[in-house]
Design a protein around this motif. Structure first.
Motif, PDB file in Angstrom:
ATOM      1  N   PRO B 104       8.512   7.022   3.871  1.00  0.00           N
ATOM      2  CA  PRO B 104       8.672   5.956   4.866  1.00  0.00           C
ATOM      3  C   PRO B 104       9.334   6.480   6.142  1.00  0.00           C
ATOM      4  CG  PRO B 104       9.313   5.159   2.712  1.00  0.00           C
ATOM      5  CD  PRO B 104       9.092   6.647   2.574  1.00  0.00           C
ATOM      6  N   GLY B 105       8.684   6.242   7.260  1.00  0.00           N
ATOM      7  CA  GLY B 105       9.247   6.645   8.538  1.00  0.00           C
ATOM      8  C   GLY B 105       8.820   8.034   9.000  1.00  0.00           C
ATOM      9  N   LEU B 108       2.644   9.842   9.677  1.00  0.00           N
ATOM     10  CA  LEU B 108       1.577  10.014   8.689  1.00  0.00           C
ATOM     11  C   LEU B 108       0.868  11.347   8.884  1.00  0.00           C
ATOM     12  CD1 LEU B 108       0.235   6.344   8.738  1.00  0.00           C
ATOM     13  CD2 LEU B 108       1.591   7.448   6.945  1.00  0.00           C
ATOM     14  N   ARG B 112       0.335  14.068   5.992  1.00  0.00           N
ATOM     15  CA  ARG B 112      -0.976  14.625   5.624  1.00  0.00           C
ATOM     16  C   ARG B 112      -0.953  16.154   5.673  1.00  0.00           C
ATOM     17  NH1 ARG B 112      -2.843   9.575   7.876  1.00  0.00           N
ATOM     18  NH2 ARG B 112      -3.096  10.373   9.986  1.00  0.00           N
ATOM     19  N   HIS B 139      -5.300   2.406  -0.484  1.00  0.00           N
ATOM     20  CA  HIS B 139      -5.385   1.310   0.483  1.00  0.00           C
ATOM     21  C   HIS B 139      -4.280   1.438   1.546  1.00  0.00           C
ATOM     22  CE1 HIS B 139      -5.442  -2.780   2.052  1.00  0.00           C
ATOM     23  NE2 HIS B 139      -6.595  -2.945   1.456  1.00  0.00           N
ATOM     24  N   PRO B 140      -4.584   1.103   2.790  1.00  0.00           N
ATOM     25  CA  PRO B 140      -3.567   1.199   3.847  1.00  0.00           C
ATOM     26  C   PRO B 140      -2.281   0.418   3.556  1.00  0.00           C
ATOM     27  CG  PRO B 140      -5.725   0.960   4.836  1.00  0.00           C
ATOM     28  CD  PRO B 140      -5.919   0.782   3.334  1.00  0.00           C
ATOM     29  N   MET B 141      -2.310  -0.520   2.636  1.00  0.00           N
ATOM     30  CA  MET B 141      -1.050  -1.231   2.339  1.00  0.00           C
ATOM     31  C   MET B 141      -0.067  -0.337   1.574  1.00  0.00           C
ATOM     32  SD  MET B 141      -1.993  -4.143  -0.492  1.00  0.00           S
ATOM     33  CE  MET B 141      -2.742  -3.761  -2.071  1.00  0.00           C
ATOM     34  N   ALA B 143       0.466   2.861   2.727  1.00  0.00           N
ATOM     35  CA  ALA B 143       0.701   3.988   3.645  1.00  0.00           C
ATOM     36  C   ALA B 143       2.187   4.258   3.866  1.00  0.00           C
ATOM     37  CB  ALA B 143       0.009   3.728   4.983  1.00  0.00           C
ATOM     38  N   ASP B 144       3.036   3.306   3.533  1.00  0.00           N
ATOM     39  CA  ASP B 144       4.468   3.536   3.768  1.00  0.00           C
ATOM     40  C   ASP B 144       5.058   4.571   2.819  1.00  0.00           C
ATOM     41  OD1 ASP B 144       4.110   1.657   1.702  1.00  0.00           O
ATOM     42  OD2 ASP B 144       5.966   0.575   2.145  1.00  0.00           O
ATOM     43  N   ASP B 145       4.823   4.400   1.514  1.00  0.00           N
ATOM     44  CA  ASP B 145       5.516   5.302   0.583  1.00  0.00           C
ATOM     45  C   ASP B 145       4.654   5.864  -0.541  1.00  0.00           C
ATOM     46  OD1 ASP B 145       5.198   2.993  -0.876  1.00  0.00           O
ATOM     47  OD2 ASP B 145       7.238   2.975  -1.678  1.00  0.00           O
ATOM     48  N   GLN B 154     -10.257  10.635   5.790  1.00  0.00           N
ATOM     49  CA  GLN B 154      -9.055  11.478   5.774  1.00  0.00           C
ATOM     50  C   GLN B 154      -9.060  12.430   4.585  1.00  0.00           C
ATOM     51  OE1 GLN B 154      -6.132   8.330   5.902  1.00  0.00           O
ATOM     52  NE2 GLN B 154      -5.771   8.671   8.087  1.00  0.00           N
ATOM     53  N   TRP B 179     -12.969  -2.207   1.797  1.00  0.00           N
ATOM     54  CA  TRP B 179     -12.958  -2.808   3.136  1.00  0.00           C
ATOM     55  C   TRP B 179     -13.453  -1.838   4.203  1.00  0.00           C
ATOM     56  CZ3 TRP B 179     -10.403   0.018   6.683  1.00  0.00           C
ATOM     57  CH2 TRP B 179      -9.630   1.068   6.153  1.00  0.00           C
ATOM     58  N   THR B 208      -4.010 -12.375  -3.629  1.00  0.00           N
ATOM     59  CA  THR B 208      -3.320 -11.302  -4.347  1.00  0.00           C
ATOM     60  C   THR B 208      -1.827 -11.566  -4.192  1.00  0.00           C
ATOM     61  OG1 THR B 208      -5.076  -9.673  -4.052  1.00  0.00           O
ATOM     62  CG2 THR B 208      -2.835  -8.819  -4.297  1.00  0.00           C
ATOM     63  N   LEU B 211       1.649  -6.613  -4.381  1.00  0.00           N
ATOM     64  CA  LEU B 211       0.962  -5.483  -3.745  1.00  0.00           C
ATOM     65  C   LEU B 211       0.544  -4.424  -4.757  1.00  0.00           C
ATOM     66  CD1 LEU B 211       2.659  -6.716  -1.185  1.00  0.00           C
ATOM     67  CD2 LEU B 211       2.050  -4.530  -0.169  1.00  0.00           C
TER      68      LEU B 211
END
Lengths: 271, 271
Positions: B104-105, B108, B112, B139-141, B143-145, B154, B179, B208, B211
């Protein structure tokens, strides 16, 4: 602070009248009004009261939700968006933010076609009223029932398909697009095409415990808000930075203290 | 049914030994084993018991989580992945699925890069052990951790950066990528480049409510699973279709009935 705007939904427990009193006290200069805040109110009076409070009306939230399984449903959506255009005009909002919609199980390509058709259907009325429309790409976690437009690229494609009318652009919300590897490039493109209509900020918390109502105040999460904001400004955008936070946690506290925190975190972000 | 695989996490309340008894009863032919199911077990015995149960070991889940804020943290991740490679080899799993990780933080792009470096560091050991690695775009949800790799594009870029080694490919999970407007094109590209290493199925429920742990059984949600599956098969993929469901709701019920439902929904999907 002259670019700080707050959405009425951000302080949902406050009435519109309370927002008009409390926002200016913290240096907030703009307000984006959600339609539910207008219920039962005289729109001319809202326009006057907002002006008297010294607040710019930045946008009306929200239109959209164009896709539907039936033609009747799609026409109802168009009618509702025409009503939103009248409301925006009446309160002096120069822009309507579109949460474009999706139908669970309907192919996303079909939903995007219905979105394009829906915007085309209301565009003449928007132009006549002098109201712009902003397609807001929503995070892919909302692709099931809230928006089939999940990236800025897709929003651009819809603008292209409509023939790039000046009144249709894009609302960039960091919450929805921060993960997108193309983000800077697409923001640049929005600048070059005159499509950058609005900029929304908040933060992504780790962990996020609710898909809808667990957004963070700027600084509480992982989004590179300042960097994205600088990309937006680099296009020549000088509009408001709109704080749009849905949070059961933050709504449950004192909203005046919350507004102080918003002002403080905004000041720190742009120091 | 000869292509139906179930992940041990899908029926989390069952022990590995119970999975080996219950899966074949419902016609399941493959098993993907999660590492926690191996805890305290003799890996040679697991290999033998699985073979005796008539189940193909499809994958070991999961390696990855390469990014870390410190070099020590990144080395620990590499060490853990080397251990996973040994485990996969010992149980006869030809593939390890990589949930690549994110901090997180941390930008990205940096995550990668660390993912690419991490895979490069463990690749010789994987090749020596005859174990393939599959990058699973999340899923992009997440992407934080959980993963800075959020699209198949990608994942392909990382394979490219590594010089396209034969042993590094992609795990396509419909939950994560349904999606994506580029999905068909990216699946085709995975086929052409020999990178399509695994295919996971489940469904996306509306709404949903969690998460992580609110996935649906196939048919309970909005994903065009069969269409995506046909795109996968059109590349020449003949591997298992792996049912990977995390669901507090489904874990709380009788797991044998759940397995019946999995077999029935799979049969209906591929009728």
């Amino acid at each position: 602070m002259r670019r700080l705007c707050v959405h009425t939904i951000t302080t949902k427990p406050l009435s519109l009248e309370e927002c008009l009193v409390e926002f200016p006290k913290r240096g907030v200069s703009g307000i984006t009004i959600w339609r539910q805040a207008l219920e039962g109110r005289d729109l001319g009076a809202v326009a006057r009261q907002t002006r008297e409070a010294g607040l710019d009306v930045v946008s009306l939230c929200r239109g959209g939700f164009f896709p539907a399984a039936t033609a009747t449903g799609r026409q109802a959506a168009i009618d509702d968006n025409l009503k939103a255009i009248e409301q925006a005009h009446a309160i002096g909002a120069p822009l309507i933010v579109l949460v474009c919609g999706a139908v669970p199980g309907q192919p996303l390509v079909e939903s995007r076609k219905q979105i394009t058709d829906g915007i085309a259907a209301v565009l003449p009325a928007a132009e006549k009223a002098g109201v712009k429309l902003a397609i807001e790409p929503l995070h892919p976690m909302y692709a099931d029932d809230r928006s089939a437009v999940n990236t800025m690229r897709q929003a651009h494609e819809i603008c292209d398909a409509l023939g790039s009318p000046k009144s249709v652009g894009i609302a960039v919300d960091v919450y929805h697009v921060w993960w997108d590897p193309e983000l800077k490039e697409q923001i640049d493109h929005a600048g070059k095409t005159g499509r950058l209509h609005a900029f929304h900020i908040c933060d992504w918390r780790t962990p996020t415990i609710d898909l809808l109502n667990d957004r963070g105040l700027m600084g509480e999460g992982c989004i590179n808000i300042r960097e994205i904001s600088d990309w937006v400004d680099a296009t020549g955008f000088t509009g408001h930075r709109e704080v749009e936070i849905f949070s059961n946690r933050l709504w449950s506290g004192d909203q005046r203290e919350f507004l102080e925190k918003i002002a403080a975190s905004y000041a720190q972000l742009y120091a």
